[in-house]
Design an enzyme around this catalytic site. Structure first.
Site, mmCIF file in Angstrom:
data_model
loop_
_atom_site.group_PDB
_atom_site.id
_atom_site.type_symbol
_atom_site.label_atom_id
_atom_site.label_comp_id
_atom_site.label_asym_id
_atom_site.label_seq_id
_atom_site.Cartn_x
_atom_site.Cartn_y
_atom_site.Cartn_z
ATOM 1 N N CYS A 101 -1.506 -2.884 8.018
ATOM 2 C CA CYS A 101 -1.443 -3.736 6.840
ATOM 3 C C CYS A 101 -0.122 -4.483 6.692
ATOM 4 O O CYS A 101 -0.102 -5.639 6.274
ATOM 5 C CB CYS A 101 -1.727 -2.909 5.582
ATOM 6 N N ASP A 143 0.803 -1.244 0.000
ATOM 7 C CA ASP A 143 0.000 0.000 0.000
ATOM 8 C C ASP A 143 0.831 1.287 0.000
ATOM 9 O O ASP A 143 0.596 2.194 0.812
ATOM 10 C CB ASP A 143 -0.953 0.013 1.202
ATOM 11 N N LYS A 181 -6.759 -4.841 -2.985
ATOM 12 C CA LYS A 181 -7.446 -5.432 -1.840
ATOM 13 C C LYS A 181 -8.433 -4.425 -1.248
ATOM 14 O O LYS A 181 -8.363 -3.238 -1.524
ATOM 15 C CB LYS A 181 -6.448 -5.903 -0.787
#
Length: 208
Positions: free
Chosen positions: A163, A14, A114
């Site tokens: 994450c 990310d 995602k």
């Protein structure tokens, strides 16, 4: 030439503008890791590179804006599990959701989006958060890596305390050796760093 053996993969979590200063959900010094990750990719140090991309619909259930009376960073129960509520971030097809443009993503073999399902959040690269049936659905990444002969995974990116941590933990559960590239991660909240180190130690994940 690759620095690491062919059975080692890099997973970049990310690395998106919304998780950096000025973005919707900024990590502490989130943009500080961009040059280092860009160098890893440009130097072709890994033969296998995966990048994940948070990619939410505009009405995602993890957004505080979708939960009447709730504020960002409050916690609710979602599918009987604790869910932190977030500011709207990484909405599909918005500038904050792109992979960071200062990185040449050409070496990435796979870009995994995602958090695409409205009712299910997704911190980890390997499994979504709990869904309505109480399970954490796999993303398919573990199988993809196993079929490519990957045995060890190095993780970096954003955010260290959500994450990246969850991805590292799930990588271990998926049968990989894991190394956590601490200096190439940043947290949402620095106060969580102690918790992250404890969680990594418990999972026998090396910090490098």
């Amino acid at each position: 030439m690759s620095k690491f053996p062919a059975d080692v993969a890099l997973v970049v979590i990310d690395l998106q503008p919304d998780f950096m200063p000025g973005g919707a959900l900024p990590c502490v010094d989130g943009d500080g890791i961009v040059p280092g990750i860009a160098a890893l990719l440009s130097q072709r140090q890994y033969r296998t590179v995966v990048a994940t991309q948070d990619w939410h619909p505009a009405d995602h259930a993890s957004y505080a804006s979708q939960q009447p009376g709730q504020l960002p960073f409050e916690t609710i129960l979602l599918h009987a599990q604790p869910q932190t509520l977030w500011p709207d971030h990484c909405v599909q097809d918005t500038p904050g959701a792109v992979l960071h443009p200062a990185v040449d993503w050409t070496p990435a073999d796979l870009i995994l989006r995602k958090g695409t399902r409205r009712e299910v959040d997704s911190y980890s690269a390997f499994r979504e958060n709990h869904g309505p049936d109480g399970n954490r659905p796999p993303t398919g990444l573990a199988g993809w890596l196993h079929e490519r002969g990957i045995r060890e995974v190095h993780v970096c990116g954003l955010a260290r305390d959500y994450c990246v941590l969850w991805s590292a933990q799930d990588a271990v559960k998926s049968g990989f050796r894991v190394k956590f590239l601490w200096d190439l991660t940043r947290p949402v909240t620095e106060a969580n760093d102690g918790m992250v180190r404890e969680a990594l130690a418990k999972a026998k994940i090396a910090i490098v």
